[in-house]
Design a protein around this motif. Structure first.
Motif: not given
Length: 105
Positions: A23-44
């Motif tokens: 997923v991160c490769a498709s979005l061209e982002c790091s797993e760490r960044y994805f985790y932070k943004v996802f947790l902030d936006d979705v809450g999980l």
């Protein structure tokens, strides 16, 4: 993610086999960044959301008549037994029992 590039997260995670790295490769982002943004936006955490999403999709596919084996393969499980255990832990019923109960209604 590149500017102007949009993605439907549900389709993307299915296409990537519910694997965060893909997923991160498709979005061209790091797993760490994805985790932070996802947790902030979705809450999980992403893995928890993906597990929930995967089980919702599994339920829909079973209700639509797909066999547990087909569902396991389509959702990226390495074995039908793994899918069965995950489904049962999440829904408190086996995929086959869920399907029988759904069709009985």
């Amino acid at each position: 993610m590149q500017p102007g590039k949009t993605a439907c997260l549900q389709r993307l995670v299915l296409k990537c086999g519910y694997r965060i790295g893909e997923v991160c490769a498709s979005l061209e982002c790091s797993e760490r960044y994805f985790y932070k943004v996802f947790l902030d936006d979705v809450g999980l955490p992403p893995k928890e959301w993906m597990r929930n999403e995967r089980m919702v999709v599994a339920r829909r596919m079973l209700a639509g008549g797909r066999s547990p084996g087909d569902v396991a393969l389509a959702l990226g499980f390495s074995a039908v037994g793994n899918f069965r255990r995950e489904f049962q832990a999440f829904h408190q019923v086996t995929p086959a029992c869920y399907q029988r109960e759904t069709w009985r209604r």
